[in-house]
Design an enzyme around this catalytic site. Structure first.
Site, mmCIF file in Angstrom:
data_model
loop_
_atom_site.group_PDB
_atom_site.id
_atom_site.type_symbol
_atom_site.label_atom_id
_atom_site.label_comp_id
_atom_site.label_asym_id
_atom_site.label_seq_id
_atom_site.Cartn_x
_atom_site.Cartn_y
_atom_site.Cartn_z
ATOM 1 N N SER A 152 5.770 67.456 156.567
ATOM 2 C CA SER A 152 6.175 67.576 155.170
ATOM 3 C C SER A 152 5.180 66.832 154.299
ATOM 4 O O SER A 152 4.282 66.155 154.806
ATOM 5 C CB SER A 152 7.584 67.023 154.973
ATOM 6 O OG SER A 152 7.647 65.701 155.447
ATOM 7 N N GLY A 154 2.659 67.740 152.702
ATOM 8 C CA GLY A 154 1.246 68.082 152.874
ATOM 9 C C GLY A 154 0.591 67.446 154.089
ATOM 10 O O GLY A 154 -0.614 67.581 154.289
ATOM 11 N N GLU A 260 10.981 76.950 146.803
ATOM 12 C CA GLU A 260 9.599 76.970 146.294
ATOM 13 C C GLU A 260 9.027 78.381 146.350
ATOM 14 O O GLU A 260 9.103 79.033 147.390
ATOM 15 C CB GLU A 260 8.714 76.054 147.143
ATOM 16 C CG GLU A 260 9.093 74.593 147.074
ATOM 17 C CD GLU A 260 8.212 73.751 147.998
ATOM 18 O OE1 GLU A 260 7.030 74.059 148.187
ATOM 19 O OE2 GLU A 260 8.755 72.776 148.546
ATOM 20 N N GLU A 272 8.641 78.115 150.659
ATOM 21 C CA GLU A 272 9.505 77.357 151.581
ATOM 22 C C GLU A 272 10.691 76.830 150.790
ATOM 23 O O GLU A 272 10.783 77.062 149.590
ATOM 24 C CB GLU A 272 8.728 76.212 152.243
ATOM 25 C CG GLU A 272 8.204 75.179 151.277
ATOM 26 C CD GLU A 272 7.916 73.823 151.933
ATOM 27 O OE1 GLU A 272 8.104 73.658 153.139
ATOM 28 O OE2 GLU A 272 7.530 72.896 151.200
ATOM 29 N N ASP A 279 11.534 66.833 145.546
ATOM 30 C CA ASP A 279 10.801 65.801 144.794
ATOM 31 C C ASP A 279 10.408 66.280 143.385
ATOM 32 O O ASP A 279 10.547 65.546 142.409
ATOM 33 C CB ASP A 279 9.599 65.245 145.593
ATOM 34 C CG ASP A 279 8.695 66.291 146.205
ATOM 35 O OD1 ASP A 279 8.829 67.479 145.848
ATOM 36 O OD2 ASP A 279 7.825 65.916 147.014
ATOM 37 N N THR A 280 9.981 67.530 143.267
ATOM 38 C CA THR A 280 9.607 68.031 141.926
ATOM 39 C C THR A 280 10.821 68.070 140.992
ATOM 40 O O THR A 280 10.672 68.094 139.772
ATOM 41 C CB THR A 280 8.997 69.442 141.998
ATOM 42 O OG1 THR A 280 9.980 70.344 142.503
ATOM 43 C CG2 THR A 280 7.773 69.486 142.892
ATOM 44 N N ARG A 357 4.202 57.244 147.244
ATOM 45 C CA ARG A 357 4.827 57.408 145.928
ATOM 46 C C ARG A 357 5.724 56.204 145.663
ATOM 47 O O ARG A 357 6.650 55.945 146.426
ATOM 48 C CB ARG A 357 5.648 58.692 145.949
ATOM 49 C CG ARG A 357 5.977 59.234 144.572
ATOM 50 C CD ARG A 357 6.898 60.432 144.667
ATOM 51 N NE ARG A 357 6.308 61.546 145.379
ATOM 52 C CZ ARG A 357 7.016 62.413 146.124
ATOM 53 N NH1 ARG A 357 8.314 62.296 146.251
ATOM 54 N NH2 ARG A 357 6.404 63.404 146.735
HETATM 55 N N1 LIG Z 1 -0.309 80.001 151.377
HETATM 56 C C1 LIG Z 1 -0.617 79.170 150.370
HETATM 57 N N2 LIG Z 1 -1.495 79.561 149.397
HETATM 58 C C2 LIG Z 1 -1.817 78.725 148.397
HETATM 59 N N3 LIG Z 1 -1.359 77.469 148.265
HETATM 60 C C3 LIG Z 1 -0.490 77.019 149.183
HETATM 61 C C4 LIG Z 1 -0.073 77.840 150.282
HETATM 62 N N4 LIG Z 1 0.794 77.128 151.030
HETATM 63 C C5 LIG Z 1 0.928 75.925 150.423
HETATM 64 N N5 LIG Z 1 0.157 75.841 149.311
HETATM 65 C C6 LIG Z 1 0.069 74.684 148.394
HETATM 66 O O1 LIG Z 1 0.374 73.485 149.098
HETATM 67 C C7 LIG Z 1 1.600 72.909 148.609
HETATM 68 C C8 LIG Z 1 2.383 72.284 149.767
HETATM 69 O O2 LIG Z 1 2.672 73.274 150.728
HETATM 70 P P1 LIG Z 1 4.128 73.437 151.355
HETATM 71 O O3 LIG Z 1 4.114 74.632 152.230
HETATM 72 O O4 LIG Z 1 5.124 73.422 150.264
HETATM 73 O O5 LIG Z 1 4.214 72.145 152.277
HETATM 74 P P2 LIG Z 1 5.174 70.851 152.215
HETATM 75 O O6 LIG Z 1 6.299 71.173 153.134
HETATM 76 O O7 LIG Z 1 4.323 69.770 152.761
HETATM 77 O O8 LIG Z 1 5.613 70.666 150.798
HETATM 78 C C9 LIG Z 1 2.311 74.064 147.907
HETATM 79 O O9 LIG Z 1 3.218 73.578 146.941
HETATM 80 C C10 LIG Z 1 1.135 74.800 147.300
HETATM 81 O O10 LIG Z 1 0.635 74.153 146.147
HETATM 82 MG MG LIG Z 2 6.623 72.136 149.634
#
Ligand SMILES: Nc1ncnc2c1ncn2[C@@H]1O[C@H](COP(=O)(O)OP(=O)(O)O)[C@@H](O)[C@H]1O
Ligand SMILES: [Mg+2]
Length: 388
Positions: A152, A154, A260, A272, A279-280, A357
């Site tokens: 999670s 990132g 999201e 997802e 958090d947002t 954070r």
């Molecule tokens: N397939 C994708 N194409 C473009 N940007 C992406 C993609 N997947 C994730 N991101 C970017 O990375 C961010 C974090 O990815 P996410 O899948 O939400 O992981 P986490 O579970 O860590 O939040 C997203 O909010 C988006 O900005």
């Molecule tokens: Mg996310």
């Protein structure tokens, strides 16, 4: 539900802390768990426990010790298999053991949403070795996004621009993995116009409520700022709501979800979701009469939500640490709070590490632009003082 309820909170970060405040306002008794003691939510709770939430026996032990009516998971790193067992024994698991189990595995939720429910997502594949990464990425076409299936904020996530980079990114993903599965999802890189979180509240009577869409900006896969309401066409919003309702009703249970999605030329692409406050969504601490934490608490307790009032354009901006420290203090909060419409939540995390954070600045204004600018400059005004 007879109140006050006994709530066992699994995970005691800043989101859990605000949830405890909301639950305490309704008179609940809260036991807050985390892997270290002194975590933000533990500072607010009636009792706290320190344990490894990936360990089944430790979870069984705290549950039998505290006999909660409700278990509220706040983090993803939980041994979710035992949640089924707790649910079967009559404890309410929030939003449902099924929802928690699906969403903590990127592959499980992605297969459900894309394959079973037929909802548009980025094209994707999975890989369990470097060779499989190379094959999957070339099928999808560069650039691709690689993420551990269990991670999670990132962690372990990267954009892979070409085959020459993929070995390094696979290694990085392996180092950011949680759990015991060495597996990544490889996704088509979506060149979206903007991305949103749609806070979706599933209630006991079946009625689904949506907050105004939240826009956000991410760096290193981690949220930096968010704002609400983000500008969307009516058509895109309707599509987003339909997707959110379809996914959350399939997962089942009551509570608030953060869904999201990416938006590209009015096309809504599911990304997802979190089966809990997002958090947002901390922007709702200033934008609404009921924050996402209040909404979660009401939905979980089966209390009515007759009115959701949006106060006006609002924004949130994170305050991040930039180094390791055993102790922290803050300067500049008085500067930040001099501006009308600005507020702050300092999480009270005992220690710092790079990118951790530590606080969030909140702002409301007449326009989104002003709200974002106010939240950003408040966050800049706050300085973290580090002590080794
Ligand atoms: N397939 C994708 N194409 C473009 N940007 C992406 C993609 N997947 C994730 N991101 C970017 O990375 C961010 C974090 O990815 P996410 O899948 O939400 O992981 P986490 O579970 O860590 O939040 C997203 O909010 C988006 O900005
Ligand atoms: Mg996310």
């Amino acid at each position: 539900m007879k109140l006050p309820a006994r709530i066992l909170l699994l995970g005691s970060g800043e989101l859990g802390k605000e949830f405890v405040i909301s639950a305490k306002r309704l008179g609940c008794y809260v036991i807050a768990c985390d892997s270290y003691s002194g975590a933000p939510a533990q500072q607010m709770a009636d009792e706290h426990e320190t344990l490894d939430m990936l360990d089944e026996d430790s979870l069984r032990h705290v549950v039998s010790k505290h006999t909660p009516d409700i278990i509220v998971p706040e983090i993803e790193a939980i041994r979710t298999e035992v949640l089924n067992e707790f649910e079967d024994s009559g404890i309410q698991v929030v939003p449902s053991a099924r929802a928690v189990n699906y969403t903590m595995n990127r592959d499980k939720i992605r297969d459900l949403v894309s394959v079973e429910l037929g909802i548009r997502t980025a094209s994707f594949g999975y890989a369990e070795s470097l060779t499989e990464c190379v094959d999957t990425a070339s099928l999808i076409g560069y650039p691709v996004v690689m993420k551990p299936v269990m991670s999670s904020s990132g962690k372990g996530q990267s954009v892979v621009n070409s085959q020459s980079e993929i070995a390094k990114d696979w290694e990085y993903a392996c180092s950011g993995m949680r759990g015991d599965r060495q597996r990544v999802i490889i996704e088509e890189f979506i060149d979206f116009e903007y991305e949103i979180t749609l806070l979706t509240v599933c209630q006991k009577d079946g009625e689904v409520l949506f907050c105004a869409p939240i826009g956000h900006r991410q760096e290193r896969g981690d949220y930096q700022e968010s704002w609400q309401p983000t500008d969307m066409t009516g058509e895109a919003l309707l599509q987003a709501q339909r997707i959110a309702e379809k996914v959350t009703s399939n997962l089942g249970g009551v509570g608030l979800f953060g869904v999201e999605m990416f938006i590209k030329r009015d096309e809504v692409i599911f990304s997802e979701l979190s089966p809990r406050p997002h958090d947002t969504g901390m922007v709702t601490l200033i934008s609404q009469n009921l924050s996402e934490f209040d909404l979660h608490a009401r939905a979980v307790l089966g209390l009515p939500i007759p009115q959701l009032e949006v106060y006006g354009p609002s924004a949130s901006h994170v305050v991040l640490a930039n180094r390791h420290a055993r102790q922290v203090a803050y300067e500049g909060i008085e500067e930040a709070l001099k501006v009308p419409g600005v507020d702050i939540r300092v999480f009270g995390k005992p220690t710092a590490r790079p990118y951790r954070r530590m606080a969030v600045c909140l702002a409301r204004a007449n326009t989104l632009e002003d709200a974002r600018a106010k939240a950003a400059s408040a966050s800049k005004a706050v300085t973290i003082v580090y002590t080794d």
